[in-house]
Design a protein around this motif. Structure first.
Motif, short mmCIF file in Angstrom:
data_model
loop_
_atom_site.label_atom_id
_atom_site.label_comp_id
_atom_site.label_asym_id
_atom_site.label_seq_id
_atom_site.Cartn_x
_atom_site.Cartn_y
_atom_site.Cartn_z
N HIS A 1 18.98 49.46 6.14
CA HIS A 1 19.92 50.58 6.07
C HIS A 1 19.87 51.25 4.70
N ARG A 2 19.55 50.50 3.67
CA ARG A 2 19.48 51.07 2.33
C ARG A 2 18.16 51.78 2.10
N LEU A 3 17.07 51.30 2.70
CA LEU A 3 15.74 51.75 2.34
C LEU A 3 15.15 52.82 3.25
N PHE A 4 15.56 52.83 4.52
CA PHE A 4 14.88 53.69 5.49
C PHE A 4 15.80 54.78 6.02
N PRO A 5 15.23 55.90 6.51
CA PRO A 5 16.05 56.94 7.14
C PRO A 5 16.61 56.44 8.47
N LYS A 6 17.64 57.14 8.97
CA LYS A 6 18.37 56.71 10.15
C LYS A 6 17.46 56.49 11.36
N GLU A 7 16.51 57.42 11.59
CA GLU A 7 15.63 57.29 12.76
C GLU A 7 14.78 56.02 12.68
N THR A 8 14.33 55.70 11.48
CA THR A 8 13.52 54.49 11.31
C THR A 8 14.38 53.24 11.49
N VAL A 9 15.60 53.28 10.98
CA VAL A 9 16.51 52.14 11.15
C VAL A 9 16.73 51.85 12.62
N THR B 1 18.03 36.39 5.74
CA THR B 1 18.80 36.28 6.97
C THR B 1 18.86 37.64 7.65
N PRO B 2 19.23 37.69 8.93
CA PRO B 2 19.39 38.99 9.59
C PRO B 2 20.38 39.91 8.88
N VAL B 3 21.41 39.32 8.27
CA VAL B 3 22.38 40.14 7.53
C VAL B 3 21.70 40.81 6.34
N ASP B 4 20.93 40.02 5.56
CA ASP B 4 20.21 40.57 4.41
C ASP B 4 19.24 41.66 4.85
N TRP B 5 18.48 41.35 5.91
CA TRP B 5 17.48 42.30 6.40
C TRP B 5 18.13 43.60 6.84
N LEU B 6 19.24 43.51 7.55
CA LEU B 6 19.92 44.71 8.03
C LEU B 6 20.43 45.54 6.86
N ASP B 7 20.99 44.88 5.86
CA ASP B 7 21.44 45.61 4.67
C ASP B 7 20.27 46.34 4.01
N ASP B 8 19.12 45.66 3.93
CA ASP B 8 17.95 46.27 3.28
C ASP B 8 17.45 47.49 4.05
N GLY C 1 9.26 48.29 -6.79
CA GLY C 1 10.54 48.95 -6.54
C GLY C 1 10.91 48.97 -5.07
N ASP C 2 11.41 50.14 -4.60
CA ASP C 2 11.82 50.28 -3.21
C ASP C 2 10.66 50.11 -2.25
N ALA C 3 9.47 50.52 -2.66
CA ALA C 3 8.31 50.38 -1.78
C ALA C 3 8.03 48.91 -1.49
N ALA C 4 8.14 48.06 -2.51
CA ALA C 4 7.94 46.62 -2.32
C ALA C 4 9.03 46.04 -1.42
N ALA C 5 10.27 46.52 -1.58
CA ALA C 5 11.37 46.05 -0.74
C ALA C 5 11.17 46.49 0.71
N MET C 6 10.66 47.71 0.90
CA MET C 6 10.38 48.19 2.26
C MET C 6 9.30 47.33 2.91
N ASP C 7 8.27 47.00 2.14
CA ASP C 7 7.19 46.16 2.65
C ASP C 7 7.72 44.79 3.07
N ALA C 8 8.61 44.22 2.26
CA ALA C 8 9.18 42.91 2.59
C ALA C 8 10.02 42.98 3.86
N ALA C 9 10.79 44.07 4.03
CA ALA C 9 11.63 44.22 5.22
C ALA C 9 10.77 44.37 6.48
N LEU C 10 9.69 45.14 6.36
CA LEU C 10 8.79 45.30 7.51
C LEU C 10 8.08 43.99 7.83
N ALA C 11 7.68 43.25 6.78
CA ALA C 11 7.01 41.96 6.99
C ALA C 11 7.94 40.96 7.66
N TRP C 12 9.24 40.98 7.32
CA TRP C 12 10.19 40.05 7.93
C TRP C 12 10.23 40.23 9.44
#
Length: 367
Positions: A67-75, A58-65, A23-34
């Motif tokens: 912003h959707r997955l992490f709190p503002k401070e982490t973003v 792409t950077p666009v995809d990563w940025l969307d992810d 789920g979201d945890a796997a998506a967060m892991d992928a965003a951090l790995a990118w």
């Protein structure tokens, strides 16, 4: 999310056997790995593996992810690492990314460093980031600068009593008749206070000379905003000059710090002596002038010429400030050997916040 999942996200692929992610945890892991997967040093330490070369994200995809997955401070931290640590320039040069990104100081610094890579359409979008961050910075610094300029202490009495205007020496002198030697105590019957105000006869000049080398980006930003805050102060004429090996007078743009910052060209060499000679030529009344040099003082020109020019300015009665930083943190990082030589000829050497600079200016123009 449990503790195991959190540690799994921190450590990345090397901890894949610790627990599964979905789920979201796997998506967060992928965003951090990118982002952090490109860091070989982390991989060598067994934290997050390297090797995202085949990623189609792409950077666009990563940025969307993110912003959707992490709190503002982490973003904000992720965006800062992307543009400053890993130099993912697409974050500030791709129009699709710029249309989505939330303006913050890290992105402002990135825009200033990469605007030479942008075509006019992208540059127009980048200006939005500059304008938004500068607007927030102006709101904060204007209060700080105004506080520094609320008036300097004058030597005339005041009936308006407040602690910051208490005249210690005047109070002691006015009450010496009430000294009790046996008790070693002075009775205060008539406390004295001094007035605050502005006394201007001839105008003062403030000449800000700002090193626009890449390491000085925070000071460049704060110098531009500080100059805008000081513009129009009664009894003060402000000049703003940027330099590397060339000298660019930006005074005509001081009232528009956004335009001013878009004109700044970060990087290149450094010829501080040349800039100080230009600043010296701007001085009309030496004893009513402050020349502030904002630089790390790693001189690419002739250090001896710089020291001699500063000594001549000090000798004619000009206040010379050699500021290794002019920003909110005021953490100095500079060539201490050259800084010592400049201090030896009478310059004030150190670092200031914009508010401290305003206080220094106020003390002089209020005399």
């Amino acid at each position: 999310m449990g503790d195991l999942e959190r540690w799994r996200l921190v450590l990345g692929a090397p901890a894949a056997g610790m627990t599964g992610l979905d789920g979201d945890a796997a998506a967060m892991d992928a965003a951090l790995a990118w982002l952090y997967g490109r860091d070989q040093e982390l991989a060598e330490r067994g934290v997050r593996g390297a090797g995202n070369e085949d990623s189609a994200v792409t950077p666009v995809d990563w940025l969307d992810d993110v912003h959707r997955l992490f709190p503002k401070e982490t973003v904000e931290r992720l965006e800062r690492d992307a543009v400053e640590r890993y130099e993912v320039h697409e974050i500030v040069t791709d129009p699709e990314v710029l249309a989505r990104v939330e303006p913050n100081p890290a992105l402002l610094r990135a825009v200033l460093r990469t605007k030479h890579l942008m075509n006019p359409d992208v540059l127009a979008l980048a200006r939005r980031i500059v304008a938004e961050v500068v607007r927030e910075l102006m709101a904060r610094l204007a209060t700080e600068v105004r506080r520094g300029l609320t008036g300097t202490r004058l030597r005339r009495p005041s009936n308006f009593r407040q602690a910051r205007d208490f005249d210690f020496r005047g109070t002691v002198r006015a009450n010496l008749a009430h000294y009790q030697p046996e008790q070693k105590r002075l009775l205060i019957e008539r406390p004295r206070f001094t007035a605050r105000g502005r006394r201007h006869t001839q105008p003062w000049q403030l000449v800000l000379l700002v090193d626009q080398s890449g390491s000085m980006v925070d000071s460049v930003i704060h110098s531009a905003v500080t100059a805008a805050c000081l513009w129009g102060v009664p009894g003060l004429r402000t000049h703003l000059v940027a330099f590397d090996t060339n000298v660019v007078d930006l005074t005509s743009d001081v009232t528009d710090p956004v335009e001013l910052l878009m004109r700044v060209r970060l990087g290149g060499g450094t010829d501080i002596a040349r800039a100080v000679r230009y600043g010296a030529d701007l001085v009309d009344a030496p004893r009513r002038a402050i020349v502030a040099i904002v630089s790390d003082f790693y001189e690419g020109g002739e250090a001896g010429s710089l020291v001699r020019t500063v000594a001549a300015l000090v000798g004619q009665g000009t206040h010379v400030l050699c500021l290794a930083a002019l920003d909110e943190a005021a953490n100095p990082d500079y060539d201490r050997e050259l800084g010592g030589r400049l201090a030896d000829v009478g310059a004030h050497v150190g670092a200031m916040t914009p508010g401290h600079l305003a206080e220094f200016v106020a003390e002089r123009i209020g005399r």
